[in-house]
Design a protein around this motif. Structure first.
Motif, PDB file in Angstrom:
ATOM      1  N   UNK C  46       0.494  -1.321   0.339  1.00 43.26           N
ATOM      2  CA  UNK C  46      -0.178  -0.015  -0.005  1.00 43.26           C
ATOM      3  C   UNK C  46       0.898   1.404  -0.005  1.00 43.26           C
ATOM      4  N   UNK C  47       2.065   1.194   0.086  1.00 44.76           N
ATOM      5  CA  UNK C  47       2.898   2.549  -0.217  1.00 44.76           C
ATOM      6  C   UNK C  47       3.286   2.729   1.040  1.00 44.76           C
ATOM      7  N   UNK C  48       4.419   3.808   0.816  1.00 45.72           N
ATOM      8  CA  UNK C  48       4.876   4.298   2.421  1.00 45.72           C
ATOM      9  C   UNK C  48       4.378   5.518   2.236  1.00 45.72           C
ATOM     10  N   UNK C  49       4.402   6.570   4.305  1.00 47.80           N
ATOM     11  CA  UNK C  49       4.355   7.219   3.441  1.00 47.80           C
ATOM     12  C   UNK C  49       5.430   8.310   4.913  1.00 47.80           C
ATOM     13  N   UNK C  50       5.653   9.119   4.646  1.00 47.30           N
ATOM     14  CA  UNK C  50       6.853  10.039   5.370  1.00 47.30           C
ATOM     15  C   UNK C  50       6.561  10.464   6.721  1.00 47.30           C
ATOM     16  N   UNK C  51       6.210   9.784   7.724  1.00 49.44           N
ATOM     17  CA  UNK C  51       5.490  10.286   9.033  1.00 49.44           C
ATOM     18  C   UNK C  51       6.009  10.742  10.030  1.00 49.44           C
ATOM     19  N   UNK C  52       7.838  11.165   9.670  1.00 48.82           N
ATOM     20  CA  UNK C  52       8.861  11.393  10.998  1.00 48.82           C
ATOM     21  C   UNK C  52       8.550  10.484  12.121  1.00 48.82           C
ATOM     22  N   UNK C  53       8.830   9.284  11.805  1.00 44.74           N
ATOM     23  CA  UNK C  53       8.341   8.374  13.191  1.00 44.74           C
ATOM     24  C   UNK C  53       9.765   7.628  14.131  1.00 44.74           C
ATOM     25  N   UNK C  54      10.422   8.519  14.689  1.00 43.84           N
ATOM     26  CA  UNK C  54      11.799   9.125  15.443  1.00 43.84           C
ATOM     27  C   UNK C  54      11.961   7.906  16.309  1.00 43.84           C
ATOM     28  N   UNK C  55      10.662   7.652  16.745  1.00 43.31           N
ATOM     29  CA  UNK C  55      10.639   6.079  17.634  1.00 43.31           C
ATOM     30  C   UNK C  55      11.368   5.228  17.183  1.00 43.31           C
ATOM     31  N   UNK C  56      11.008   5.157  16.084  1.00 40.10           N
ATOM     32  CA  UNK C  56      11.789   3.711  15.562  1.00 40.10           C
ATOM     33  C   UNK C  56      13.021   3.705  15.922  1.00 40.10           C
ATOM     34  N   UNK C  57      13.414   4.568  16.704  1.00 44.08           N
ATOM     35  CA  UNK C  57      15.202   4.328  16.771  1.00 44.08           C
ATOM     36  C   UNK C  57      15.011   3.874  17.682  1.00 44.08           C
ATOM     37  N   UNK C  58      14.915   4.535  19.299  1.00 47.29           N
ATOM     38  CA  UNK C  58      14.876   3.184  20.325  1.00 47.29           C
ATOM     39  C   UNK C  58      13.515   2.197  20.229  1.00 47.29           C
ATOM     40  N   UNK C  59      12.608   1.514  19.479  1.00 51.00           N
ATOM     41  CA  UNK C  59      12.326   0.537  20.185  1.00 51.00           C
ATOM     42  C   UNK C  59      13.000  -0.578  18.540  1.00 51.00           C
ATOM     43  N   UNK C  60      14.190  -0.344  17.873  1.00 52.43           N
ATOM     44  CA  UNK C  60      15.218  -1.200  17.152  1.00 52.43           C
ATOM     45  C   UNK C  60      15.014  -1.518  18.301  1.00 52.43           C
ATOM     46  N   UNK C  61      16.234  -0.633  18.583  1.00 54.77           N
ATOM     47  CA  UNK C  61      17.675  -1.044  19.168  1.00 54.77           C
ATOM     48  C   UNK C  61      16.632  -1.821  21.250  1.00 54.77           C
ATOM     49  N   UNK C  62      15.632  -1.428  21.299  1.00 56.77           N
ATOM     50  CA  UNK C  62      14.977  -2.275  22.408  1.00 56.77           C
ATOM     51  C   UNK C  62      15.021  -4.169  21.701  1.00 56.77           C
ATOM     52  N   UNK C  63      13.798  -3.942  20.594  1.00 58.77           N
ATOM     53  CA  UNK C  63      13.642  -5.161  20.328  1.00 58.77           C
ATOM     54  C   UNK C  63      14.682  -6.053  19.670  1.00 58.77           C
ATOM     55  N   UNK C  64      16.026  -5.671  18.772  1.00 61.37           N
ATOM     56  CA  UNK C  64      17.156  -6.443  18.680  1.00 61.37           C
ATOM     57  C   UNK C  64      18.812  -5.551  19.631  1.00 61.37           C
ATOM     58  N   UNK C  65      18.241  -5.320  20.640  1.00 58.67           N
ATOM     59  CA  UNK C  65      19.046  -5.220  21.369  1.00 58.67           C
ATOM     60  C   UNK C  65      20.316  -6.138  21.228  1.00 58.67           C
ATOM     61  N   UNK C  66      19.404  -7.617  22.018  1.00 59.42           N
ATOM     62  CA  UNK C  66      20.071  -8.890  22.281  1.00 59.42           C
ATOM     63  C   UNK C  66      21.429  -8.980  20.674  1.00 59.42           C
ATOM     64  N   UNK C  67      20.496  -8.741  19.782  1.00 59.61           N
ATOM     65  CA  UNK C  67      21.735  -9.342  18.494  1.00 59.61           C
ATOM     66  C   UNK C  67      22.312  -7.928  17.971  1.00 59.61           C
ATOM     67  N   UNK C  68      22.297  -6.557  18.518  1.00 56.70           N
ATOM     68  CA  UNK C  68      22.893  -5.536  18.134  1.00 56.70           C
ATOM     69  C   UNK C  68      24.451  -6.230  19.491  1.00 56.70           C
ATOM     70  N   UNK C  69      24.003  -6.923  20.812  1.00 55.58           N
ATOM     71  CA  UNK C  69      25.039  -6.747  21.454  1.00 55.58           C
ATOM     72  C   UNK C  69      26.085  -8.171  21.249  1.00 55.58           C
ATOM     73  N   UNK C  70      25.115  -9.175  20.694  1.00 54.38           N
ATOM     74  CA  UNK C  70      26.344  -9.888  20.065  1.00 54.38           C
ATOM     75  C   UNK C  70      27.138  -9.707  19.145  1.00 54.38           C
ATOM     76  N   UNK C  71      26.116  -9.357  18.451  1.00 56.54           N
ATOM     77  CA  UNK C  71      27.622  -8.048  16.937  1.00 56.54           C
ATOM     78  C   UNK C  71      28.122  -7.766  16.974  1.00 56.54           C
TER      79      UNK C  71
END
Ligand SMILES: Nc1ncnc2c1ncn2[C@@H]1O[C@H](COP(=O)(O)OP(=O)(O)O)[C@@H](O)[C@H]1O
Ligand SMILES: [Mg+2]
Lengths: 430, 390, 285
Positions: C46-71
């Protein structure tokens, strides 16, 4: 990308001299295309730039130029742009296809055959911007898996045709199972190219019991003794749908709550799982790294030439029948040529010719007799043995009973797809 | 194992070094006295550096033994030898500042921090670079680097200091200055210096004794004066300064002098010491020892003891402090003469090309060397060397 | 031409032009696109819209925290391993290689002549549970039948180490090769044992090489996903695998772009800390 797959082909040929190869062995792995594509950190950035430029961003509003006209019934233009998966048609040593040659001879249509599709998702990523903008994708005919047929149908990205008048050979020759599928009622947008089973397989040398049930793949109490030797698939749809069968849920009717239960089952199983595989599961099974694993039928058929002991199991609970379909993307320039190809390959002689090469489930039952005939005419014993094995295999020509125990993937809408992906992501990547 | 005499700092006993088939140092024996400024002099490739490196421990001997002081050090690695080296390219540590470069050896020997500072500062003062401690070597001129290299070695108060052509990279003026400086420093601290050079002037000005090397062997060893006044081989005679050599046959052997005859019958006298029974010899005399007398002036008074030789002036060139003549004798030998310009218009003024002259010199200024043939190659080597230098 | 002659000082900047353009087209623009994509919401269909969703950064870090640390962990371990293996190799080639130097270097870069993927896949063949090596050892009874190398952190780390070793050996070799052997003699002359000479002279002088080499192994190792994909298991998932899956399987471009940016920043911060530590050490000597 093409170079890489030809390298892999070369390696595979070197490892398995003289054997025909199925395409799934190399390319089923959805990650594989990615491996080739994304070897540099910054490449995804570039892909993003290409994949969803401004056109993609505005796609939501740009409804496809939906003229609900049915294509077909006209004169072929004389050109066909055909996108297919690598190694998914008969080819001689020079990569020339007899089927394509005969098609051109019979119809006068020149075929631009492009082994462009390495993976459903990434191919969709490539053509999506054009479709969203209502432009021609450059292809007239493309082979995509059933669930993507369902998705694209919903988005209005596929041309409709009248299968009865435009593809009469399909109506006459396709097995009943392939008529009127859940993902495309009445075959108004698709006819199958090849199909296969997502089931399970095991190596009796490493497993003492006979394996008949999905319990023996999922139940921790059972698989504990095969810990580290259990293989699952990295493709979300395969694994989630098979897990739903274990839970006794018909995938087509599955809810998000069912998907969450499937996730829980998979999480409980994860500690015993060696890995989530693409087509490399076959190597794992062959070299003894895997004892019990999810499996695609075509690969097992191939592996059995080397190790006849390996067993494919259609579990009591059922298996997934996936179907790769010929479809016409919206706005295609040569739809009549595409329909001509669809009809052409549903002649038993042609279907046999392709099946002899790719070894997947053939949608044309009459091809079995043709292959037996070819075996009789073969000029050496090896070829005759091989062709007989193809004709006799349940993995190529499954019985009605076997087919009756198979289910299709659930067709996911956008929200469901995102949710399922998230659930499955927890399973494979923690 | 025989120890060295107490006043010997370095002793090489029949040392040989081979690289594959090639013998770089050949059965060489040598004793260097305590506090001595000793030079190894010779054309390039004669084995000087190799000899020095065997003393330092950077190269192990193929045969023979090395002693430093009373201790045999053959086979010991460099860091266990009481010797330090000033490398030709200085080899200062580029990552360390001047202070740390000089302190390097002291730190390895666990000298206390206070002592290190005191000693390093003292040494930087001695080499007259007291405020350069915090600079990196790359911020120093060639001459300054040279001094730091010297300080870095001397601060350890080794028994011997090994210097491998340390002035080779400096320009002429700086080199002269550093020669004086080195002598001064050596005098102040009294450490034995073993100095490798291919520059005869440098060796002559600085050394107490010199070993002239050739083809991995010592050709002659002695004080600069001995080597200059009485070279024992044609090679040494040619390598140190200019010599005039005349083929002769020994006719009379006296107690102090011998008498030898040239092919035209001219009789020449020379000191007898150092000469064995050889009959075929070469009579040598340094150009500055010769006096040029006009033949016509029969009445010219001169010491009746003097050797006299007639010849023809081929060329005269006035070069300020002296005039240089080229004189050809009867048998075609050409002699070089340096005549000091004692008076502005001296007795020799007006000696023209082609004029017959007599050359006179004292027998005690004469040296005799055994005549051996086949030395042309080495003269060639010496010539190359001088050319290199220019 | 006349103009150029009058404005001579501009010439050096002209030399920068091609590289600068290249960087803008192939680095800056994609980077900005990545940033813009990461701030969008929507789906491929359905396409993408720019919504300035800055929350994605902390969310991403939290969600993939384990993989970040492992890397980051794997990257660090790989860097240390490549250094421990590569330094002696480079040292031996530089100081003991003699006339075989070029031949030895050629051997080091030899693996580059086959594709990265093919090499890693062949590891799977070689190290398979019942394959040539392990199978044989198990038959002899040397190894327990359940022993395995593949699908373990060790396999992934070894794979990355193997694949990046040449990147470490080459810069180390260049740095070591440039060290004047006379300096080591000088150290020996000044009472340094071989060990001390190495620690006080060779090692510090090779630090630029160590720095370059460690970055050349750390950065790609942290971002690598091929080895984890082919040799690892669920328990070895690295951040690269996550990005790869989000991008090419789930078509979740915003999430994938956000993770890519976080990874970039993470690596930059690590390098920054590393440089500070390294500089501190240099001052210490
Ligand atoms: N490591 C070595 N390997 C082979 N030959 C060498 C080596 N070191 C020196 N030589 C040879 O030994 C000879 C003497 O060298 P060297 O002692 O450096 O001469 P010098 O310092 O008198 O110029 C030279 O011919 C040189 O080529
Ligand atoms: Mg030398």
């Amino acid at each position: 990308m093409h170079d890489e797959s030809s390298i892999e082909r070369a390696i595979a040929r070197a490892l398995r001299p003289g054997r025909r190869l199925s395409r799934r062995r190399f390319l089923r792995d959805s990650g594989r295309g990615a491996i080739v594509a994304g070897s540099a950190l910054s490449l995804p950035a570039i892909l993003a730039a290409c994949g969803i430029g401004p056109a993609g961003s505005t796609a939501g509003s740009a409804a496809p130029s939906a003229s609900n006209k049915v294509v077909g019934g006209g004169e072929p233009a004389g050109t066909l742009n055909f996108a297919n998966w690598p190694l998914y048609i008969d080819q001689d040593d020079n990569g020339k296809s007899e089927t394509l040659r005969m098609f051109t001879e019979a119809t006068g249509i020149e075929v631009n055959y492009d082994e462009k599709i390495e993976d459903n998702q990434s191919f969709f990523g490539i053509i999506q911007p054009a479709l969203a903008a209502g432009e021609d994708t450059g292809y007239d005919l493309m082979v995509i898996t059933d669930w993507l047929v369902g998705n694209m149908l919903r988005l209005g990205f596929l041309e409709e045709f009248d299968v009865a008048t435009s593809v009469p050979n399909f109506v006459a020759n396709a097995a009943p199972k392939y008529h009127d599928p859940v993902y495309d009622p009445d075959n108004r947008h698709s006819v199958p190219w090849q199909s296969g089973l997502t089931a399970m397989a095991y190596n009796p040398a490493l497993v003492s019991e006979e394996i008949t049930s999905l319990k023996q793949l999922f139940d921790p109490a059972f698989i504990e003794k095969y810990s580290g030797k259990i293989g699952m698939f990295t493709e979300m749809r395969d694994t989630m749908n098979l897990t739903l069968l274990y839970l006794g849920v018909d995938p087509a009717k599955a809810t998000v709550a069912d998907a969450e239960r499937a996730r829980d089952v998979l999480m409980a199983q994860a500690p015993y799982v060696r890995g989530y595989y693409g087509n490399d599961f076959a190597q794992g099974l062959a070299d003894g790294s895997l004892a019990i694993t999810m499996a695609w039928s075509g690969d097992i058929f191939q592996l059995q030439f080397d190790n006849p002991d390996l067993k494919l199991v259609v579990p009591e609970e059922g298996a997934i029948l996936w179907v790769d379909n010929m479809t016409i993307p919206k706005g295609a320039q040569h739809p009549n040529d595409a329909l001509a190809m669809m009809d052409f390959v549903y002649q038993p002689e042609i279907a046999a010719q392709i099946t002899e090469y790719v070894n997947y489930i053939c949608p044309v039952p009459a091809a079995q007799e043709v292959i037996r005939q070819h075996a009789e005419e073969a000029d050496n014993q090896d070829d005759a043995d091989y062709l007989n094995a193809v004709a006799d295999s349940e993995l190529v020509f499954p019985s009605e009973d076997m087919l009756s125990r198979t289910y299709s993937y659930k067709v996911l809408d956008e929200d469901e797809e995102r949710q399922w992906n998230e659930l499955f992501g927890e399973v494979v990547q923690g | 194992m025989v120890g060295s005499a107490p006043n010997t700092d370095v002793r090489l006993d029949r040392v040989t070094k081979r690289f594959g088939d090639f013998t770089a140092v050949d059965d060489l024996s040598l004793e260097i006295r305590q506090g001595e400024f000793f030079s190894l002099l010779g054309p390039s490739g004669c084995g000087k550096t190799t000899t020095l490196r065997m003393i330092g421990g950077f190269e192990q001997v193929t045969a023979g033994s090395v002693f430093i002081g009373e201790r045999e050090v053959t086979g010991l690695p460099a860091f266990r030898r009481d010797a330090n080296t000033v490398f030709q390219s200085y080899a200062l540590f580029p990552h360390l500042d001047v202070f740390e470069n000089v302190a390097f050896g002291l730190r390895r020997r666990k000298v206390s921090t206070d002592d290190i500072r005191q000693q390093v500062e003292g040494m930087l003062k001695l080499v007259e670079l007291p405020d350069y401690g915090r600079r990196k070597p790359s911020q120093l001129s060639g001459g300054q680097q040279q001094r730091i290299a010297l300080a870095r070695a001397l601060v350890n108060h080794p028994r011997v200091l090994l210097l491998d052509e340390p002035l080779g990279a400096l320009d002429l003026k700086l080199r002269k200055q550093m020669q004086v400086e080195l002598k001064r420093i050596q005098g102040e601290i009294g450490i034995t210096f073993i100095f490798v050079t291919h520059d005869q002037d440098e060796a002559m000005t600085m050394s107490d004794r010199i070993a002239v090397m050739r083809n991995g062997r010592i050709e002659q060893l002695g004080t600069p004066e001995q080597l200059y006044e009485t070279p024992r081989t044609e090679f040494v005679a040619g390598f140190l300064g200019v010599s005039n050599l005349l083929d002769a046959e020994v006719a009379v052997r006296g107690e102090r002098f011998i008498e030898a005859h040239l092919s035209d019958g001219t009789r020449l006298r020379a000191p007898a010491d150092g000469l064995d029974g050889t009959r075929l010899v070469r009579i040598g005399v340094r150009p500055e020892k010769l006096r040029v007398l006009p033949v016509t002036d029969a009445a010219e008074p001169h010491d009746s003891d003097s050797n006299l030789l007639e010849g023809t002036v081929l060329d005269a060139s006035y070069i300020g402090v002296s005039t240089q003549y080229l004189v050809e004798t009867a048998d075609g030998t050409r002699l070089t003469v340096y005549a000091q310009n004692l008076e502005t218009s001296g007795a020799n003024e007006g000696l023209a090309d082609g004029q017959r002259v007599r050359l006179a010199w004292k027998p005690q200024h004469t040296f005799v060397i055994a005549r051996n043939t086949g030395d042309e190659g080495d003269d060639q080597a010496k010539e190359d060397e001088t050319k290199d230098h220019a | 031409m006349g103009w150029l002659r009058r404005h001579r000082s501009i010439i050096p900047y002209l030399f920068l032009l091609p590289g600068g353009l290249w960087l803008i087209v192939f680095f800056v623009l994609p980077l900005l696109t990545t940033l813009s994509v990461s701030l969008q919401e929507g789906s491929l269909g359905s396409g993408y819209r720019l919504t300035f969703n800055f929350a994605i950064f902390p969310e991403s870090i939290m969600r993939w925290n384990e993989q970040f640390v492992r890397s980051l962990q794997y990257g660090l371990i790989v860097t240390i391993l490549t250094m421990l293996i590569g330094y002696p190799m480079a040292y031996t080639i530089a100081f003991r290689g003699g006339r075989y130097k070029s031949a030895l270097l050629l051997l080091v870069i030899m693996p580059f002549f086959t594709s990265f993927i093919i090499r890693t896949i062949s590891w799977k063949f070689i190290l398979a549970d019942e394959g040539f090596v392990l199978g044989t050892l198990k038959d002899w009874g040397v190894l327990d039948p359940s022993f395995r190398l593949l699908a373990t952190p060790m396999a992934v780390i070894s794979g990355i180490t193997y694949n990046f070793l040449p990147f470490v050996v080459l810069p180390l070799y260049v740095a070591l090769e440039r060290i004047d052997p006379k300096l080591i003699e000088a150290a020996n002359d000044l009472y340094a044992t071989r060990r001390q000479a190495f620690l006080k002279v060779t090692l510090p002088l090779s630090m630029p090489g160590v720095f370059a080499a460690s970055l050349l192994s750390f950065i790609p190792a942290v971002g690598d996903y091929l080895n984890a994909e082919l040799l690892g298991s669920r328990q070895t998932t690295m951040i690269g695998n996550v990005i790869q899956r989000l991008f090419l399987v789930n078509n979740d471009y915003p999430q994938a772009s956000a993770l890519s940016l976080v990874l970039m920043v993470g690596i930059l911060v690590s390098i920054f800390i590393y440089m500070r530590v390294l500089r501190g050490q240099e001052l210490g000597t």
